[in-house]
Design a protein around this motif. Structure first.
Motif, mmCIF file in Angstrom:
data_model
loop_
_atom_site.group_PDB
_atom_site.id
_atom_site.type_symbol
_atom_site.label_atom_id
_atom_site.label_comp_id
_atom_site.label_asym_id
_atom_site.label_seq_id
_atom_site.Cartn_x
_atom_site.Cartn_y
_atom_site.Cartn_z
ATOM 1 N N LEU A 103 0.837 -1.196 0.000
ATOM 2 C CA LEU A 103 0.000 0.000 0.000
ATOM 3 C C LEU A 103 0.868 1.241 0.000
ATOM 4 C CD1 LEU A 103 -3.119 0.766 0.436
ATOM 5 C CD2 LEU A 103 -2.260 1.628 2.561
ATOM 6 N N TRP A 104 1.930 1.205 0.801
ATOM 7 C CA TRP A 104 2.848 2.348 0.833
ATOM 8 C C TRP A 104 3.432 2.591 -0.554
ATOM 9 C CZ3 TRP A 104 7.852 1.132 -0.553
ATOM 10 C CH2 TRP A 104 8.694 2.234 -0.662
ATOM 11 N N TRP A 105 3.824 1.508 -1.205
ATOM 12 C CA TRP A 105 4.480 1.664 -2.507
ATOM 13 C C TRP A 105 3.543 2.337 -3.506
ATOM 14 C CZ3 TRP A 105 3.833 -0.731 -7.405
ATOM 15 C CH2 TRP A 105 4.898 -0.538 -8.277
ATOM 16 N N GLY A 106 2.305 1.855 -3.528
ATOM 17 C CA GLY A 106 1.358 2.456 -4.460
ATOM 18 C C GLY A 106 1.058 3.892 -4.111
ATOM 19 N N ALA A 107 0.841 4.145 -2.839
ATOM 20 C CA ALA A 107 0.458 5.494 -2.433
ATOM 21 C C ALA A 107 1.606 6.471 -2.626
ATOM 22 C CB ALA A 107 0.015 5.478 -0.975
ATOM 23 N N MET A 108 2.837 6.003 -2.363
ATOM 24 C CA MET A 108 3.973 6.907 -2.513
ATOM 25 C C MET A 108 4.183 7.255 -3.973
ATOM 26 S SD MET A 108 7.869 6.317 -2.584
ATOM 27 C CE MET A 108 7.274 5.511 -4.011
ATOM 28 N N ALA A 109 4.041 6.250 -4.838
ATOM 29 C CA ALA A 109 4.183 6.547 -6.261
ATOM 30 C C ALA A 109 3.111 7.531 -6.694
ATOM 31 C CB ALA A 109 4.088 5.259 -7.072
ATOM 32 N N MET A 110 1.936 7.404 -6.118
ATOM 33 C CA MET A 110 0.871 8.327 -6.484
ATOM 34 C C MET A 110 1.175 9.728 -5.982
ATOM 35 S SD MET A 110 -3.024 7.296 -6.629
ATOM 36 C CE MET A 110 -3.663 7.715 -5.055
ATOM 37 N N ASP A 111 1.797 9.834 -4.810
ATOM 38 C CA ASP A 111 2.216 11.144 -4.320
ATOM 39 C C ASP A 111 3.154 11.812 -5.299
ATOM 40 O OD1 ASP A 111 0.784 10.944 -2.098
ATOM 41 O OD2 ASP A 111 2.437 10.511 -0.746
ATOM 42 N N LEU A 112 3.981 10.998 -5.947
ATOM 43 C CA LEU A 112 4.931 11.561 -6.898
ATOM 44 C C LEU A 112 4.322 11.683 -8.287
ATOM 45 C CD1 LEU A 112 8.186 9.789 -5.796
ATOM 46 C CD2 LEU A 112 7.458 12.091 -5.330
ATOM 47 N N GLY A 113 3.044 11.411 -8.413
ATOM 48 C CA GLY A 113 2.377 11.669 -9.684
ATOM 49 C C GLY A 113 2.252 10.476 -10.601
ATOM 50 N N ALA A 114 2.691 9.313 -10.170
ATOM 51 C CA ALA A 114 2.534 8.127 -11.016
ATOM 52 C C ALA A 114 1.335 7.337 -10.499
ATOM 53 C CB ALA A 114 3.786 7.265 -10.982
ATOM 54 N N PHE A 115 0.338 7.174 -11.321
ATOM 55 C CA PHE A 115 -0.899 6.566 -10.849
ATOM 56 C C PHE A 115 -0.870 5.049 -10.955
ATOM 57 C CE2 PHE A 115 -1.957 10.824 -11.908
ATOM 58 C CZ PHE A 115 -2.844 11.198 -10.950
ATOM 59 N N THR A 116 -0.259 4.570 -12.024
ATOM 60 C CA THR A 116 -0.376 3.151 -12.332
ATOM 61 C C THR A 116 0.145 2.238 -11.219
ATOM 62 O OG1 THR A 116 -0.214 3.786 -14.623
ATOM 63 C CG2 THR A 116 0.092 1.481 -14.132
ATOM 64 N N PRO A 117 1.273 2.542 -10.562
ATOM 65 C CA PRO A 117 1.752 1.645 -9.504
ATOM 66 C C PRO A 117 0.711 1.352 -8.450
ATOM 67 C CG PRO A 117 3.428 3.242 -9.998
ATOM 68 C CD PRO A 117 2.238 3.621 -10.798
ATOM 69 N N PHE A 118 -0.169 2.304 -8.203
ATOM 70 C CA PHE A 118 -1.193 2.111 -7.177
ATOM 71 C C PHE A 118 -2.020 0.871 -7.479
ATOM 72 C CE2 PHE A 118 -5.150 3.390 -4.965
ATOM 73 C CZ PHE A 118 -4.603 3.617 -3.724
ATOM 74 N N PHE A 119 -2.369 0.733 -8.743
ATOM 75 C CA PHE A 119 -3.207 -0.414 -9.110
ATOM 76 C C PHE A 119 -2.403 -1.701 -9.107
ATOM 77 C CE2 PHE A 119 -5.383 3.266 -10.568
ATOM 78 C CZ PHE A 119 -6.686 3.013 -10.247
ATOM 79 N N TYR A 120 -1.156 -1.595 -9.527
ATOM 80 C CA TYR A 120 -0.293 -2.772 -9.482
ATOM 81 C C TYR A 120 -0.184 -3.272 -8.045
ATOM 82 C CZ TYR A 120 1.483 -2.517 -14.255
ATOM 83 O OH TYR A 120 1.605 -2.539 -15.602
ATOM 84 N N ALA A 121 0.010 -2.325 -7.121
ATOM 85 C CA ALA A 121 0.197 -2.704 -5.724
ATOM 86 C C ALA A 121 -1.066 -3.321 -5.162
ATOM 87 C CB ALA A 121 0.599 -1.481 -4.904
ATOM 88 N N PHE A 122 -2.200 -2.748 -5.517
ATOM 89 C CA PHE A 122 -3.441 -3.273 -4.957
ATOM 90 C C PHE A 122 -3.768 -4.647 -5.497
ATOM 91 C CE2 PHE A 122 -6.103 -0.692 -2.168
ATOM 92 C CZ PHE A 122 -5.148 0.249 -1.860
ATOM 93 N N ARG A 123 -3.321 -4.923 -6.708
ATOM 94 C CA ARG A 123 -3.566 -6.243 -7.276
ATOM 95 C C ARG A 123 -3.000 -7.329 -6.351
ATOM 96 N NH1 ARG A 123 -0.475 -6.901 -12.685
ATOM 97 N NH2 ARG A 123 1.223 -6.592 -11.227
ATOM 98 N N GLU A 124 -1.745 -7.133 -5.884
ATOM 99 C CA GLU A 124 -1.138 -8.145 -5.032
ATOM 100 C C GLU A 124 -1.660 -8.062 -3.605
ATOM 101 O OE1 GLU A 124 0.350 -8.414 -8.409
ATOM 102 O OE2 GLU A 124 1.451 -6.779 -7.489
ATOM 103 N N ARG A 125 -1.976 -6.832 -3.180
ATOM 104 C CA ARG A 125 -2.439 -6.680 -1.812
ATOM 105 C C ARG A 125 -3.772 -7.385 -1.611
ATOM 106 N NH1 ARG A 125 -5.192 -2.837 1.240
ATOM 107 N NH2 ARG A 125 -4.454 -2.808 3.390
ATOM 108 N N GLU A 126 -4.594 -7.356 -2.640
ATOM 109 C CA GLU A 126 -5.886 -8.040 -2.549
ATOM 110 C C GLU A 126 -5.701 -9.522 -2.253
ATOM 111 O OE1 GLU A 126 -9.216 -6.989 -2.689
ATOM 112 O OE2 GLU A 126 -8.050 -5.246 -2.144
ATOM 113 N N THR A 127 -4.690 -10.133 -2.888
ATOM 114 C CA THR A 127 -4.441 -11.552 -2.650
ATOM 115 C C THR A 127 -4.182 -11.795 -1.176
ATOM 116 O OG1 THR A 127 -3.224 -11.300 -4.704
ATOM 117 C CG2 THR A 127 -3.253 -13.467 -3.723
ATOM 118 N N ILE A 128 -3.350 -10.950 -0.581
ATOM 119 C CA ILE A 128 -3.050 -11.126 0.844
ATOM 120 C C ILE A 128 -4.322 -10.941 1.659
ATOM 121 C CG2 ILE A 128 -1.723 -10.237 2.775
ATOM 122 C CD1 ILE A 128 0.413 -9.430 0.890
ATOM 123 N N ASN A 129 -5.090 -9.915 1.308
ATOM 124 C CA ASN A 129 -6.319 -9.683 2.057
ATOM 125 C C ASN A 129 -7.248 -10.875 1.964
ATOM 126 O OD1 ASN A 129 -5.532 -7.251 2.967
ATOM 127 N ND2 ASN A 129 -6.794 -6.035 1.620
#
Lengths: 204, 377, 358, 152
Positions: free
Chosen positions: B124-150
């Motif tokens: 979640l940090w990775w996606g959110a931090m990339a989004m802070d820096l203006g890159a949106f796509t990593p957020f979705f990449y990160a959530f894809r794997e995070r969902e599996t853990i959830n």
């Protein structure tokens, strides 16, 4: 009066009206915007006269360059949003006199020029390449010297800008160092009266 | 009771050229309700002043009226991204006081859950931090794997975010039969995904320019500010509780404590990315070696702690979480203090962001990985 | 070759034969206005939908898929929503300028559309200084952004406007220089002549490596000029919430939003015209058969195809890269792009003088 | 370093310190007046206690005092020590240590906010979590707030 003349008078009225608003507006930012409209009107006048190159240059230089710079410098002032006080009567009087003098001066010059009767054909037709060649021509009616002088002037202005902008950071000190260390910042402790003298070591 | 948000205007003391900006309480980069008052000179930050408490629930006060079984569940709501580890730390503190022996199966399950939580939190940090820096796509990449853990968590614990799985003496339920297989599948998938993350963000030249040399925290300052977790380790401080004060089975598995010497935002980024691989390593070692046996030690229905003071620490995804219980011998704690990692990490924000640009502030805040309920409590 | 030329010509002939010249001119103007406004609306809808679909594909999700088949009516619904919304004006704002700003941005975007050749013989105004006109009028939109930022009486907006101003003014230089490099090659400022000069091949291929360099610089500079990521510092939602349009809502926001997409379309159309031959089909040297086959594809398809390819490129940037910092942005322009494009211009001039291009 | 060695060291630095070894770590109690000098000694002298990992306060209404609790670790020697300072409950004042351990600045503001302990010479002693006009200090045992508090 045909359509062309109507357009001409409309554009002229627009230029004059926005110009008057530019000098009478109480807010400095609005003055700049009215000036912008006035300059756009001048460009429109050039388009009406079918001198497109001059019109485009008018927009590039005045609208895209000068007005943007003016707006930038307005941003940097503190009172860009507040209303300016009304000028004293004496200043209004003198400015009216100056306007009158300027008007009569230009009227006299314009009236002294013998205008030809307007023709329906395009008065002159200059290809852009001819303008370019004339600009860099060294022969008669060549503009290479003024062109170069103006570019030197602009260069000097740019250097001046950089010098002014650089002054805010003194030589050899980084901004990080200027920031106050903790314990020495501006937040004074108002809650506690100074009872004891305690020396806090300032290590930084 | 509703209170109007306090908007801080420039005070008279300030230099006239300074521009005071209220970042937050509602702001895309604060990831929660954090209110920062920043003083700017142009775009350069002169001072950052955090105003906290927008989601202060006084968890410490609440816990004083909850029993030793109940108070653990409240702590899931502190750092909701490391809910398991918060619960774990509290359970450990109670176990320490009662001198309970946790069954080996429960120990391994706890560590597995902790590491999965850590991966989810870093994702979640990775996606959110990339989004802070203006890159949106990593957020979705990160959530894809995070969902599996959830999903894995949901199957075993019944919840996806605030799991409440750790109880004093062990864990609440046994593992779901699918757990081992699903975790193995996840690990196999995830190893490739980290490489994908590196391709997308780590190697990006713009990203490196945005983070390298930004928000430098020296080792001395990191210790002085009490920065722990990836923030402290990126400044070269060895502060991994799992290594320094091993709990559960952390002394039996092999993993590396990631330490970077840079102290800048990029180092903090690298530490977390490398920690992902270490967490995978820990899980790989344990997933096939879960001992059989009980999942809970025998405890009384109502727990009574002996009189005294107890302190336990655990390494959450954000750093060192300390649980300090003062007991008067009753069924409820007399005083509880949570030493939350985010609070200390936030206190360094002003120091490291002075003199940098607004854009840098987002890079710094992103890599400090603040979770606001963890700070406000 | 299929073209729209004879349609426009026959309409013009019919108008002039039925009405008086003045009336015909006025009617023509009205038709053009309607067409432009219609084009704007369609472009806005299509581009917004395209952006969302492209973003969704890159982010492993589906994107809008509920309103209409495959979600194609999503943007229409959004537009309706924006129209219904209340247009708020903040209390401390300079109301006149605040309400004026979106229109200035929009009008500037509309004006640039005039000299663009959409297909063979389908051009509103074939002005003899075409590309100069484009770069002149595009500099007006920065005033609208500055106005919007200042009039909102919001510090985020002000910072966004300052950033946007600095950014657009600086990147205009390298965009202008790369435009000039094509002007040097083709020897004309007029759009129709620039397109005609690419009869035998597109400038991107004919101008050797310097043309490719100026194409790359052009794409970078126009991405910055249209405030698109990775140069979207003027809006930078994680830093300045929404930058210069933080305080805008309803239709006024929609205008600013639409103008952004129209500007993307325009710069990509200019890029396609200058470097990829506009509506000119792909022609390769003496391959008669190949060239002849290519001619069967309508010129409007060629133009739109090239433009949308460039638009896709710019969208691709947005969903891949993180955002730059303001000082990095400016140093990229002043320390790298500007010197490179100046030197590149010299090379191109050399090529043009010596006639080295194909 | 064992507790006994620590005790020897601390007795050298602070002869009046009172020790308590019932807990996990060595507890040392010092007087409020001696605290600042002792803190400086802890940080800079032989013990090198450079990491203040927990700073909090406990309210003891029966004995009418507040107890400041400081948890220290040395990152070089890895020994822990807990320092306690007793304060008068009605007039709680103590010297700040935020100039020695900078993490104390926020922690002390939190303690000021929730317990009302005033830290002398603190650079910026304001409420940190609660609003500036909040009355009372919630973590004190006698705090009652019928509006905001939810009884559990």
């Amino acid at each position: 009066m045909d359509a062309s003349a109507i357009i001409f008078y409309l554009i002229s009225a627009f230029i004059l009206g926005t110009a008057i608003l530019a000098v009478t507006s109480q807010k400095i930012f609005r003055s700049a915007i009215w000036l912008l409209f006035s300059l756009v009107g001048v460009a429109a006048l050039y388009f009406w006269m079918q001198v497109e190159f001059v019109a485009a240059v008018q927009i590039i230089v005045y609208v895209g360059g000068v007005v943007v710079l003016i707006i930038f410098s307005i941003f940097l002032t503190h009172y860009s949003g507040s209303e300016m006080p009304k000028p004293p009567l004496k200043r209004i009087l003198f400015s009216l006199l100056a306007v009158l003098f300027g008007f009569s001066f230009s009227y006299r010059i314009i009236a002294g020029y013998g205008f030809n009767a307007a023709t329906t054909t395009k008065p002159f037709n200059v290809p852009v390449s001819a303008i370019g060649e004339q600009m860099l021509d060294t022969k008669k009616y060549g503009f290479v010297l003024p062109f170069e002088v103006v570019s030197m002037l602009l260069l000097a202005a740019m250097v001046g800008c950089i010098v002014i902008a650089m002054r805010s950071v003194p030589k050899g000190t980084s901004v990080q160092k200027q920031a106050a260390p903790i314990g020495a910042n501006d937040g004074t402790n108002k809650l506690i009266p100074e009872t004891k003298d305690l020396v806090i070591e300032d290590k930084s | 009771m509703y209170r109007e948000t306090q908007i801080i205007e420039a005070d008279n003391k300030a230099d006239g050229d300074d521009l005071v900006i209220n970042v937050g309480p509602q702001h895309p980069a604060t990831h929660g309700v954090l209110h920062l008052v920043i003083r700017l000179q142009g775009e350069t930050i002169q001072k950052v002043e955090p105003h906290l408490g927008y989601i202060h629930r006084s968890i410490e006060k609440m816990c004083e009226s909850l029993s030793y079984r109940q108070f653990i569940y409240v702590t899931s709501r502190m750092d909701y991204l490391s809910a398991h580890i918060n619960n774990h730390a509290c359970a450990m503190c109670v176990e320490k006081a009662l001198q309970l022996e946790v069954p080996p199966r429960a120990r391994v399950i706890r560590v597995l859950m902790d590491e999965l939580t850590r991966i989810a939190s870093h994702e979640l940090w990775w996606g959110a931090m990339a989004m802070d820096l203006g890159a949106f796509t990593p957020f979705f990449y990160a959530f894809r794997e995070r969902e599996t853990i959830n999903d894995i968590m949901e199957e075993t614990c019944g919840a996806r975010l605030t799991m409440n799985y750790m109880v004093p003496g062990g864990v609440m339920y046994d593992l779901h039969p699918n757990f081992q297989q699903r975790v193995k599948n996840f690990i196999q998938l995830f190893n490739n995904k980290i490489d994908e993350y590196d391709d997308l963000v780590t190697g990006n030249i713009i990203f490196q320019n945005r983070t390298k040399g930004v928000g430098v925290l020296t080792k001395e300052d990191a210790i002085s500010f009490g920065c722990t977790g990836p923030v402290g380790r990126a400044s070269g401080v060895s502060c991994d509780i799992r290594k320094l004060y091993p709990y559960e089975v952390y002394d039996k598995v092999s993993f590396d404590e990631i330490i970077e010497m840079g102290g800048d935002s990029f180092s903090r980024y690298l530490v977390r990315i490398k920690e992902l691989r270490q967490s995978i390593r820990i899980i790989e070692q344990l997933i096939d070696n879960i001992p059989e046996g009980d999942i809970q030690a025998k405890t009384k229905a109502v727990l009574k702690l002996p009189k005294g003071e107890f302190y336990s620490r655990a390494e959450t995804a954000r750093g060192e979480l300390g649980v300090y219980i003062v007991s008067e011998g009753g069924t409820t704690p007399y005083r509880i203090k949570f030493r939350s990692p985010g609070f200390s990490n936030l206190s360094a924000l002003d120091h490291i962001s002075r003199g940098s640009k607004i854009g840098d502030l987002m890079a710094i805040m992103g890599t400090l990985d603040l979770v606001i309920p963890d700070i406000d409590r | 070759m299929f073209s729209l030329e004879h349609i426009t010509n026959s309409i013009q002939q019919w108008l002039y034969s039925t009405f008086s010249p003045t009336m015909a001119l006025i009617l023509e103007c009205a038709i053009v206005m309607l067409l432009v406004i219609g084009l704007f609306a369609t472009l806005g809808l299509v581009l917004v939908l395209m952006e969302r679909k492209v973003a969704a594909r890159m982010q492993i999700r589906l994107g809008p898929n509920r309103v209409g088949p495959k979600g194609i009516l999503q943007t229409t619904a959004d537009t309706l929503k924006l129209m219904m919304k209340e247009g708020l004006t903040p209390n401390g704002a300079d109301k006149f300028l605040f309400n004026l700003a979106p229109f200035i941005v929009m009008i500037a975007a509309m004006l640039i559309l005039a000299p663009i050749a959409f297909a063979k013989g389908f051009q509103i105004w074939d002005i003899n200084i075409g590309v100069l006109y484009v770069s002149a009028v595009s500099s007006v939109s920065v005033i609208g952004i500055l106005m919007a930022g200042w009039a909102s009486n919001n510090k985020y907006s002000l910072l966004g406007a300052m950033r946007s101003g600095a950014q657009i003014v600086s990147y205009e230089l390298s965009a202008g220089l790369s435009i000039i490099s094509i002007v040097v090659l083709s020897g004309s400022l007029q759009i129709s002549e620039i397109v005609a000069s690419q009869q035998t091949g597109w400038w991107l291929f004919r101008g050797h490596i310097p043309a490719i360099i100026s194409f790359v610089i052009f794409i970078i500079a126009v991405t910055a000029e249209t405030n698109r990521a990775p140069f979207d510092l003027a809006e930078a939602e994680s830093e300045l919430t929404a930058g210069f349009h933080t305080e805008y809502s309803g239709m006024k926001f929609a205008l600013l939003f639409l103008a952004e997409y129209i500007n993307i379309f325009i710069v990509c159309a200019i890029g396609a015209t200058l470097f990829l031959g506009g509506w000119m089909p792909l022609h390769i040297g003496n391959w008669e058969g190949f060239n002849h086959t290519m001619d069967y594809v309508p010129s409007s398809v060629w133009f739109m195809g090239k433009t949308f390819f460039l638009i896709f490129l710019i969208m691709w940037f947005r969903w891949t890269f993180p955002r730059l910092r303001i000082d990095q942005l400016l140093s990229l322009e002043w320390k790298y792009l500007l010197p490179i494009s100046m030197f590149n211009l010299l090379l191109i001039t050399l090529i043009a003088i010596m006639g080295w291009h194909f | 370093m064992t507790n006994n060695e620590l005790k020897d060291h601390i007795t050298q630095g602070q002869p009046s310190a009172v020790f308590d070894e019932t807990g996990e770590w060595l507890n040392v109690q010092v007087e409020a007046g001696e605290w600042k000098a002792f803190a400086n000694w802890l940080r800079h002298d032989a013990l090198q206690m450079d990491y203040l990992f927990c700073l909090t306060c406990i309210d003891w209404p029966q004995t009418k005092h507040l107890m400041m609790v400081y948890h220290f670790t040395s990152t070089t020697f890895r020994h822990n020590v807990v320092i306690k300072v007793k304060l008068d409950r009605n007039n709680a004042e103590i010297e700040t240590v935020s100039d020695i351990w900078r993490t104390a600045e926020f922690h002390e503001r939190e303690v000021y906010d929730l317990f009302g302990v005033r830290f002398l010479h603190h650079p910026d002693l304001r409420r940190l979590i609660l609003t500036d006009d909040f009355e009372g200090h919630p973590l004190k045992k006698d705090f009652e707030d019928p509006v905001n508090m939810i009884k559990l």
